[in-house]
Enzyme design. Structure first.
Site, short mmCIF file in Angstrom:
data_model
loop_
_atom_site.label_atom_id
_atom_site.label_comp_id
_atom_site.label_asym_id
_atom_site.label_seq_id
_atom_site.Cartn_x
_atom_site.Cartn_y
_atom_site.Cartn_z
N LYS A 85 92.88 61.61 116.87
CA LYS A 85 92.62 62.84 116.19
C LYS A 85 91.37 63.51 116.28
O LYS A 85 90.41 62.89 116.46
CB LYS A 85 93.00 63.04 114.77
CG LYS A 85 92.24 62.09 113.84
CD LYS A 85 92.90 62.10 112.55
CE LYS A 85 92.06 61.11 111.62
NZ LYS A 85 92.43 60.92 110.24
N ARG A 95 98.29 63.74 98.86
CA ARG A 95 97.95 64.76 100.26
C ARG A 95 99.44 65.07 100.63
O ARG A 95 99.87 66.24 100.16
CB ARG A 95 96.99 64.18 101.01
CG ARG A 95 96.84 64.81 102.14
CD ARG A 95 95.66 64.47 103.18
NE ARG A 95 96.06 63.37 103.88
CZ ARG A 95 95.10 62.61 104.66
NH1 ARG A 95 93.98 63.11 104.97
NH2 ARG A 95 95.49 61.40 105.49
N HIS A 132 98.86 56.22 102.73
CA HIS A 132 97.40 55.99 103.18
C HIS A 132 96.64 55.85 101.88
O HIS A 132 96.95 56.60 100.88
CB HIS A 132 97.08 57.69 103.76
CG HIS A 132 95.77 57.74 104.43
ND1 HIS A 132 95.18 56.81 105.32
CD2 HIS A 132 94.64 58.54 103.94
CE1 HIS A 132 94.12 57.36 105.77
NE2 HIS A 132 93.81 58.33 104.89
N ARG A 160 96.10 51.05 111.28
CA ARG A 160 95.51 52.32 111.85
C ARG A 160 94.10 52.39 112.08
O ARG A 160 93.62 52.63 110.92
CB ARG A 160 96.29 53.52 111.33
CG ARG A 160 97.72 53.47 110.96
CD ARG A 160 98.04 54.58 110.05
NE ARG A 160 97.68 55.01 108.92
CZ ARG A 160 97.93 54.52 107.85
NH1 ARG A 160 99.20 54.13 107.79
NH2 ARG A 160 97.26 55.14 106.59
N TYR A 217 62.31 80.37 112.73
CA TYR A 217 62.40 81.12 111.84
C TYR A 217 62.04 80.69 110.38
O TYR A 217 62.00 79.44 109.98
CB TYR A 217 64.22 81.11 111.82
CG TYR A 217 64.74 81.90 112.93
CD1 TYR A 217 64.53 83.18 113.42
CD2 TYR A 217 65.70 81.02 113.69
CE1 TYR A 217 65.07 83.48 114.30
CE2 TYR A 217 66.51 81.65 114.57
CZ TYR A 217 66.04 82.92 115.00
OH TYR A 217 66.54 83.51 116.15
N CYS A 264 67.29 76.13 115.10
CA CYS A 264 68.09 77.36 115.57
C CYS A 264 69.37 77.01 116.12
O CYS A 264 69.91 76.00 116.20
CB CYS A 264 67.07 78.08 116.90
SG CYS A 264 65.37 78.07 116.51
N MET A 265 70.09 78.30 116.54
CA MET A 265 71.60 78.15 116.92
C MET A 265 71.61 77.37 118.39
O MET A 265 72.78 76.72 118.54
CB MET A 265 72.14 79.61 117.18
CG MET A 265 73.79 79.52 117.51
SD MET A 265 74.50 80.92 117.92
CE MET A 265 74.53 81.86 116.32
N ASP A 266 70.74 77.48 119.19
CA ASP A 266 70.89 76.79 120.73
C ASP A 266 69.74 76.26 120.93
O ASP A 266 69.59 75.60 122.17
CB ASP A 266 71.20 78.11 121.52
CG ASP A 266 72.17 79.02 121.05
OD1 ASP A 266 73.15 78.66 120.74
OD2 ASP A 266 71.80 80.17 120.82
#
Ligand SMILES: *Cc1c(COP(=O)(O)O)cnc(C)c1O
Length: 389
Positions: free
Chosen positions: A40, A138, A167, A224, A268, A315-317
């Protein structure tokens, strides 16, 4: 650069390490116990198609996904082994799941009835696993009576009762196994009561990785495992249970190197101030790629035995590093964000610690913008994006 046409920043995925991890887990199982590999969340960020193909090739009994789209992606890639969808199926997608032989998790009478009806209409077998809620609160049936009602709604030649599962909520709690034991006993009692009503399942299963390692007596017909495939333990405290090799190495390089003067600040909020003349390397990834911002001024990348500490805020990038100590650094050098600590690479457990996060979450969070490059016994395959830095 080695992969000139790809983004140099990349997550290398070592499929041989994954195979090693599968073997290590299998060594802890009886030969009859089946192996379900949990892929998943895009195989915990590693790329579900490549991981799924490799798992199918090395002999995996079952794959597991969370949502239908993930199962369909694997089917479209040509994977034919059984796939269990852990999450609840939406009413409008039942026919698609049946048509693609995605095994459905069932726990309500309404859904059971709709599955049975749709399977008869299509005259095609629907595969189901009944989910028992033994303490996670759940999803799942919470009593024998509920279980019986669901199963009675699934009586059809076109519905195959392939499995029943539960689970654990607290299997990594090594100090106090009482709740896990209680959950197991609750589960087994419901299974026995159903059997006394002539309702039998092909596969009974309850163990995630933590329970697989800590409770071998609970393996039943199948285990699992998710996190172990990717080379990590459910909790760093479980490292002595099995040897695993991290599968992903996150690599980047300096996109720009320069010197700044004493008193200059970086990034920043100006949280890093150079005390002396300082060499700064900028690297082309950031929080948009899944790097937690809490690593600002708190992390160090690995380069040829040296450490390159993060200078200032993520930073973001882009991220800046203090590389004053690494005289020979060039744009061609590999900088390792995290990977196998056995090779001296920064550890994901440590990253989780520093960010007050969770290693599962960090892996899943590595962004789609970062290409995954797959290695297996000398071969290299690049898939996904072909962005240039
Ligand atoms: C995610 C999941 C697993 C795998 O958990 P790991 O800790 O990664 O082994 C097993 N079973 C269910 C129902 C899950 O949702």
């Amino acid at each position: 650069m080695e992969y000139g046409s790809y983004r140099f920043t990349r997550a290398e995925v070592n499929l041989d390490h994954m195979e090693y991890n599968v073997d290590q887990i299998k060594k802890q199982l009886n030969p009859e116990t089946k192996f379900m590999a949990v892929v998943k969340a895009d195989a915990y960020g590693h790329g579900a198609v490549e991981i799924g193909r490799k798992l199918e090739a090395i002999g995996t009994d079952y794959l597991a996904v969370a949502v239908l789209d993930e199962g369909l992606e694997l089917r479209e890639a040509g994977i034919t082994i059984p796939i269990l969808m852990f999450g609840p199926i939406e009413e409008s997608t039942i026919a698609t799941a049946i048509a693609n032989e995605i095994t459905m998790t069932v726990f309500t009478e309404e859904t059971a009835y709709l599955i049975q009806k749709k399977a008869e209409e299509l005259r095609k077998t629907a595969y189901i696993h009944l989910k028992v809620d033994s303490g996670m609160s759940r999803i799942g049936v919470r009593s024998f009576e509920e279980a019986l009602n669901v199963m009675n709604a699934l009586k059809s030649d076109f519905v195959k009762w392939d499995g029943i599962f539960t689970h654990f909520a607290d299997a990594e709690n090594l100090e106090n196994p009482a709740f896990t034991k209680l959950q197991f006993d609750t589960f087994i009692k419901i299974v026995a009561e159903l059997e006394s009503e002539n309702i039998f399942f092909n596969l009974k299963h309850c163990c995630n990785t933590a329970a697989t390692l800590a409770f071998p007596e609970y393996h039943l017909d199948m285990i699992r495992t998710g996190i172990s495939l990717y080379g990590y333990h459910p909790d760093p405290k479980m490292q002595s249970y099995v040897d695993l090799k991290p599968v992903m190495t996150l690599k980047t390089h300096a996109s720009y190197i320069k010197n700044i003067s004493a008193g200059d600040t970086v990034g920043y909020g100006r949280t890093f101030k150079a005390a002396k003349s300082t060499k700064i390397a900028t690297i082309p990834l950031g929080y948009a790629d899944g790097i937690p911002r809490q690593l600002s001024n708190q992390w160090a990348l690995f380069i040829n035995g040296h450490k390159a500490p993060v200078a200032g805020r993520i930073c973001m990038d882009q991220i800046m590093l203090d590389v004053t100590e690494i005289e020979s650094l060039t744009e061609e050098d590999e900088l390792i964000f995290f990977g196998d600590p056995a090779k001296g690479y920064p550890s994901l457990y440590k990253m989780a610690d520093i960010t007050n996060g969770f290693h599962y979450e960090l892996l899943c969070g590595i962004g789609k913008r970062i290409p995954r490059i797959y290695f297996s016994a000398g071969s290299v395959t690049a898939t996904q994006n072909t962005l240039l830095d």
